[in-house]
Design a protein around this motif. Structure first.
Motif, PDB file in Angstrom:
ATOM      1  N   ALA A 165       0.834  -1.204   0.000  1.00 55.15           N
ATOM      2  CA  ALA A 165       0.000   0.000   0.000  1.00 55.15           C
ATOM      3  C   ALA A 165       0.868   1.253   0.000  1.00 55.15           C
ATOM      4  CB  ALA A 165      -0.927  -0.011   1.210  1.00 55.15           C
ATOM      5  N   TYR A 166       1.946   1.236   0.804  1.00 56.03           N
ATOM      6  CA  TYR A 166       2.846   2.387   0.809  1.00 56.03           C
ATOM      7  C   TYR A 166       3.478   2.584  -0.569  1.00 56.03           C
ATOM      8  CZ  TYR A 166       6.952   5.271   1.579  1.00 56.03           C
ATOM      9  OH  TYR A 166       7.901   6.266   1.465  1.00 56.03           O
ATOM     10  N   GLY A 167       3.877   1.492  -1.203  1.00 53.40           N
ATOM     11  CA  GLY A 167       4.502   1.594  -2.526  1.00 53.40           C
ATOM     12  C   GLY A 167       3.576   2.204  -3.561  1.00 53.40           C
ATOM     13  N   ARG A 168       2.290   1.820  -3.511  1.00 50.97           N
ATOM     14  CA  ARG A 168       1.326   2.396  -4.461  1.00 50.97           C
ATOM     15  C   ARG A 168       1.203   3.900  -4.246  1.00 50.97           C
ATOM     16  NH1 ARG A 168      -1.972  -2.394  -3.573  1.00 50.97           N
ATOM     17  NH2 ARG A 168      -3.170  -1.235  -2.017  1.00 50.97           N
ATOM     18  N   GLN A 169       1.181   4.309  -2.976  1.00 51.86           N
ATOM     19  CA  GLN A 169       1.074   5.742  -2.696  1.00 51.86           C
ATOM     20  C   GLN A 169       2.340   6.473  -3.121  1.00 51.86           C
ATOM     21  OE1 GLN A 169      -0.530   7.339   1.138  1.00 51.86           O
ATOM     22  NE2 GLN A 169       1.543   8.162   1.408  1.00 51.86           N
ATOM     23  N   ALA A 170       3.506   5.913  -2.761  1.00 55.43           N
ATOM     24  CA  ALA A 170       4.775   6.573  -3.073  1.00 55.43           C
ATOM     25  C   ALA A 170       4.988   6.713  -4.578  1.00 55.43           C
ATOM     26  CB  ALA A 170       5.931   5.804  -2.443  1.00 55.43           C
ATOM     27  N   ALA A 171       4.471   5.760  -5.359  1.00 51.97           N
ATOM     28  CA  ALA A 171       4.631   5.820  -6.814  1.00 51.97           C
ATOM     29  C   ALA A 171       3.970   7.060  -7.403  1.00 51.97           C
ATOM     30  CB  ALA A 171       4.052   4.567  -7.457  1.00 51.97           C
ATOM     31  N   GLU A 172       2.967   7.590  -6.715  1.00 50.91           N
ATOM     32  CA  GLU A 172       2.313   8.803  -7.208  1.00 50.91           C
ATOM     33  C   GLU A 172       3.253  10.001  -7.162  1.00 50.91           C
ATOM     34  OE1 GLU A 172      -1.440   9.511  -5.350  1.00 50.91           O
ATOM     35  OE2 GLU A 172      -1.971   7.392  -5.334  1.00 50.91           O
ATOM     36  N   ALA A 173       4.249   9.972  -6.271  1.00 54.96           N
ATOM     37  CA  ALA A 173       5.223  11.062  -6.210  1.00 54.96           C
ATOM     38  C   ALA A 173       6.025  11.138  -7.503  1.00 54.96           C
ATOM     39  CB  ALA A 173       6.149  10.863  -5.013  1.00 54.96           C
ATOM     40  N   VAL A 174       6.347   9.967  -8.077  1.00 52.94           N
ATOM     41  CA  VAL A 174       7.071   9.932  -9.348  1.00 52.94           C
ATOM     42  C   VAL A 174       6.218  10.565 -10.449  1.00 52.94           C
ATOM     43  CG1 VAL A 174       8.149   8.442 -11.061  1.00 52.94           C
ATOM     44  CG2 VAL A 174       8.304   7.846  -8.636  1.00 52.94           C
ATOM     45  N   THR A 175       4.948  10.185 -10.492  1.00 51.22           N
ATOM     46  CA  THR A 175       4.029  10.745 -11.494  1.00 51.22           C
ATOM     47  C   THR A 175       3.945  12.257 -11.349  1.00 51.22           C
ATOM     48  OG1 THR A 175       2.738   8.696 -11.464  1.00 51.22           O
ATOM     49  CG2 THR A 175       1.666  10.654 -12.371  1.00 51.22           C
ATOM     50  N   ALA A 176       3.868  12.745 -10.109  1.00 48.05           N
ATOM     51  CA  ALA A 176       3.748  14.182  -9.867  1.00 48.05           C
ATOM     52  C   ALA A 176       4.995  14.940 -10.320  1.00 48.05           C
ATOM     53  CB  ALA A 176       3.489  14.434  -8.391  1.00 48.05           C
ATOM     54  N   LEU A 177       6.172  14.380 -10.065  1.00 47.91           N
ATOM     55  CA  LEU A 177       7.414  15.031 -10.491  1.00 47.91           C
ATOM     56  C   LEU A 177       7.486  15.133 -12.009  1.00 47.91           C
ATOM     57  CD1 LEU A 177       9.954  13.417  -8.003  1.00 47.91           C
ATOM     58  CD2 LEU A 177       9.383  15.846  -8.163  1.00 47.91           C
ATOM     59  N   ARG A 178       7.113  14.051 -12.681  1.00 47.63           N
ATOM     60  CA  ARG A 178       7.127  14.087 -14.142  1.00 47.63           C
ATOM     61  C   ARG A 178       6.098  15.082 -14.679  1.00 47.63           C
ATOM     62  NH1 ARG A 178       8.251   7.605 -14.663  1.00 47.63           N
ATOM     63  NH2 ARG A 178      10.505   7.809 -14.952  1.00 47.63           N
ATOM     64  N   ALA A 179       4.979  15.211 -13.965  1.00 47.80           N
ATOM     65  CA  ALA A 179       3.965  16.185 -14.382  1.00 47.80           C
ATOM     66  C   ALA A 179       4.497  17.609 -14.249  1.00 47.80           C
ATOM     67  CB  ALA A 179       2.697  16.003 -13.543  1.00 47.80           C
ATOM     68  N   LEU A 180       5.270  17.863 -13.196  1.00 46.18           N
ATOM     69  CA  LEU A 180       5.881  19.187 -13.037  1.00 46.18           C
ATOM     70  C   LEU A 180       6.780  19.514 -14.224  1.00 46.18           C
ATOM     71  CD1 LEU A 180       6.954  19.452  -9.280  1.00 46.18           C
ATOM     72  CD2 LEU A 180       5.361  20.948 -10.480  1.00 46.18           C
ATOM     73  N   THR A 181       7.610  18.557 -14.609  1.00 45.75           N
ATOM     74  CA  THR A 181       8.506  18.780 -15.756  1.00 45.75           C
ATOM     75  C   THR A 181       7.708  18.990 -17.036  1.00 45.75           C
ATOM     76  OG1 THR A 181      10.257  17.451 -14.739  1.00 45.75           O
ATOM     77  CG2 THR A 181      10.375  17.762 -17.116  1.00 45.75           C
ATOM     78  N   ALA A 182       6.682  18.160 -17.246  1.00 46.32           N
ATOM     79  CA  ALA A 182       5.855  18.281 -18.451  1.00 46.32           C
ATOM     80  C   ALA A 182       5.107  19.597 -18.499  1.00 46.32           C
ATOM     81  CB  ALA A 182       4.873  17.115 -18.513  1.00 46.32           C
ATOM     82  N   ALA A 183       4.811  20.192 -17.328  1.00 48.30           N
ATOM     83  CA  ALA A 183       4.073  21.458 -17.271  1.00 48.30           C
ATOM     84  C   ALA A 183       4.992  22.659 -17.440  1.00 48.30           C
ATOM     85  CB  ALA A 183       3.330  21.556 -15.945  1.00 48.30           C
ATOM     86  N   GLY A 184       6.259  22.427 -17.787  1.00 48.90           N
ATOM     87  CA  GLY A 184       7.186  23.521 -18.001  1.00 48.90           C
ATOM     88  C   GLY A 184       7.853  24.022 -16.742  1.00 48.90           C
ATOM     89  N   ARG A 185       7.825  23.223 -15.686  1.00 51.39           N
ATOM     90  CA  ARG A 185       8.398  23.651 -14.397  1.00 51.39           C
ATOM     91  C   ARG A 185       9.499  22.678 -13.977  1.00 51.39           C
ATOM     92  NH1 ARG A 185       3.236  23.663 -11.000  1.00 51.39           N
ATOM     93  NH2 ARG A 185       4.588  24.430  -9.331  1.00 51.39           N
TER      94      ARG A 185
END
Length: 548
Positions: A165-185
């Protein structure tokens, strides 16, 4: 998929299956056992079945008895499964159609209703909102919250049952970081990724990551950081300084970052600064694992000389000779075979007294001696190892080497057996596993000598019984005495393993009586034993099962 044992146990759980739901892709159910467990069954396009259960056995990756019970329940209504799957697909389409028909206001009301009841969903959407609206502070806070182990930890440790369960939650942090880069930040993503990597590195040692899920998250964070750096192009010198600090920090073992993956980001100024820092760190602490790894990586990446690599390794030699082997392999790969063998031989000589020599180092030297026809040298090495640390494996290696040199039968074997006999005197022999002397004689198929050694006190129960099994066709009377001797103490013991062991010994005794032609004596002995042990119903059932 389950194996006979789990399958048989699953048969007893059919009545414990509830809330069975057959979806168009996934079958879910609840099974009541020691606790209430959730089961998922998935059948892929090729008809292959996979199952997952949140019971301890299922979380180890096994197709457990609860999966069996759910699967058998589905098979019990197999005729209706296609209709149920079709109905589930229809419900999915109906839901999609209904959602598409709602107004913006109705959908917002529906989402807000869900957010009020689901904190995890609220956090995920808050993170997406922060990413979209350029609020780095909230994005940073939410990403670090996703990596916080405290909600999953018991007494400060995330156990195996909670790691998924922790791993599933922590994996969202990776998605969020990539979203920041994709959003020009990307610049923001670089800074937040650094904090995320450190946060997970600090927490990793307190997580049971047997399945490697958290390691995958750590790798994802490292990749997201590299992607952000390639886009943002941060200051190369400052980035090099951060990378070296990160790689030298012992809490960051979880992240598989390679300094030279950043070559494009660092450019020559950054690489030069990294090289300067790595060399300084290694000189300050040449025995440090991270320092040693980085200097070795640096030398190889820069095409450094083999002598430089040897100097790095020679600064911290392992007590079992393993580092000597590493040096020998580097030298041999460079075409310097003679020097390689010298280092390997030195490794054997310099092994510290409390350590056994590295097995691969021994093999390295012996193989090269054999190629050069130095068979006597191989025998000498194997003889010394047997004398230093007597074991069956050491005896077998010496036997192989001596036979290759035509020197085994006679003095070499006799000397080896004397070594084992001296090491395994009855009053000093091992408490577990018996004596190496008996094992070696049995391995030589010298059963008469093994029997004599056992009679002299060198054998434990396991070895006596193994000998009895080997000799009972030719010496049934001797074997029979062994079986009867070890049956007697079991009369006072209980438990399934004891009963199975007694049955095995009785079967051996019966085989001896058959060979001797004294089956009536065995029948009398067995009848007396059953009468004496009749209150042990489980034992009686076990004997019946074995035809005794």
């Amino acid at each position: 998929m389950a194996g006979a044992r789990s399958f048989e146990r699953g048969l007893g759980y059919l009545s414990a299956v509830s809330r069975l739901e057959i979806g168009d892709e996934v079958i879910t159910a609840t099974v009541d056992g020691t606790d209430t467990y959730e089961v998922e069954l998935i059948e892929d396009e090729d008809g292959r079945l996979s199952g997952w259960c949140d019971c301890p056995f299922g979380q180890e990756g096994n197709f457990c008895k609860h999966c069996v019970a759910a699967g058998l329940t589905v098979l019990g209504q197999a005729d209706s499964v296609p209709q149920q799957r079709s109905a589930a697909a229809s419900r999915t389409r109906l839901l999609d159609t209904w959602l598409e028909s709602r107004t913006r206001g109705e959908l917002l009301a529906l989402v807000r209703e869900q957010l009020a009841d689901d904190r995890d969903l609220r956090r995920r959407l808050e993170l997406r909102a922060a990413t979209a609206w350029e609020d780095t502070g909230i994005a940073r806070e939410r990403i670090l919250t996703l990596l916080d182990t405290r909600p999953f930890a018991r007494y400060g440790y995330v156990e195996y049952a909670d790691a998924r369960a922790y791993g599933r939650q922590a994996a969202e942090a990776v998605t969020a970081l990539r979203a920041l880069t994709a959003a020009g930040r990307a610049a923001d993503a670089v800074e937040v990724a650094r904090e995320a990597l450190r946060a997970l590195g600090r927490a990793y040692g307190e997580i049971d990551d047997s399945d490697g899920l958290i390691g995958d998250v750590a790798t994802g964070l490292a990749e997201a950081h590299l992607e952000a750096c390639r886009t943002a192009r941060p200051d190369p010198v400052e980035t090099a300084e951060w990378l070296v600090r990160h790689l030298l920090d012992e809490v960051n073992d979880a992240t598989d970052i390679d300094l030279f993956d950043y070559r494009e980001v660092l450019g020559e100024p950054g690489i030069a600064r990294a090289r300067e820092l790595v060399v300084a760190a290694w000189r300050a602490n040449p025995k440090g694992w991270a320092e040693k790894y980085l200097i070795e990586r640096l030398l190889k990446a820069d095409g450094g000389s083999v002598d430089s690599l040897v100097a790095v390794h020679a600064a911290d030699l392992a007590p079992n000779g393993h580092t000597h082997l590493v040096i020998a392999k580097e030298l041999e790969a460079a075409g310097r075979a003679a020097e390689a063998l010298e280092w390997a031989e030195r490794g054997l000589r310099e092994v510290e007294s409390d350590w056994a020599p590295d097995d691969e180092l021994v093999t390295f030297v012996c193989e090269r001696y054999a190629r050069a026809g130095r068979l006597a040298g191989v025998v000498a090495i194997r003889r010394d190892l047997l004398q230093a640390r007597p074991s069956l494996a050491a005896y077998q290696h010496l036997r192989t080497a001596a036979r290759a040199a035509n020197a085994w039968e006679g003095s070499e074997r006799a000397g080896a057996l004397e070594v084992l006999k001296a090491a395994d005197q009855p009053d000093n022999r091992r408490w577990y596993g018996g004596s190496v002397l008996v094992d070696a004689l049995v391995d030589d198929a010298d059963l008469d000598a093994a029997w004599q050694a056992a009679a002299d006190g060198f054998a434990d129960e396991r070895q006596w019984l193994a000998l009895a099994d080997r000799i009972r066709d030719k010496k049934p009377a001797d074997a029979l005495t062994v079986y009867l001797r070890w049956i007697e103490p079991l009369r006072k013991q209980t438990g399934d393993r004891t009963y199975e062991h007694m049955a095995e010994l009785l079967l051996g005794a019966r085989a001896c009586h058959r060979t001797l032609g004294t089956e009536s004596e065995f029948a009398t002995y067995l009848a007396a034993l059953r009468a004496d042990q009749k209150r042990k119903r489980k034992l009686m059932a076990t004997l019946d099962l074995h035809g005794l």
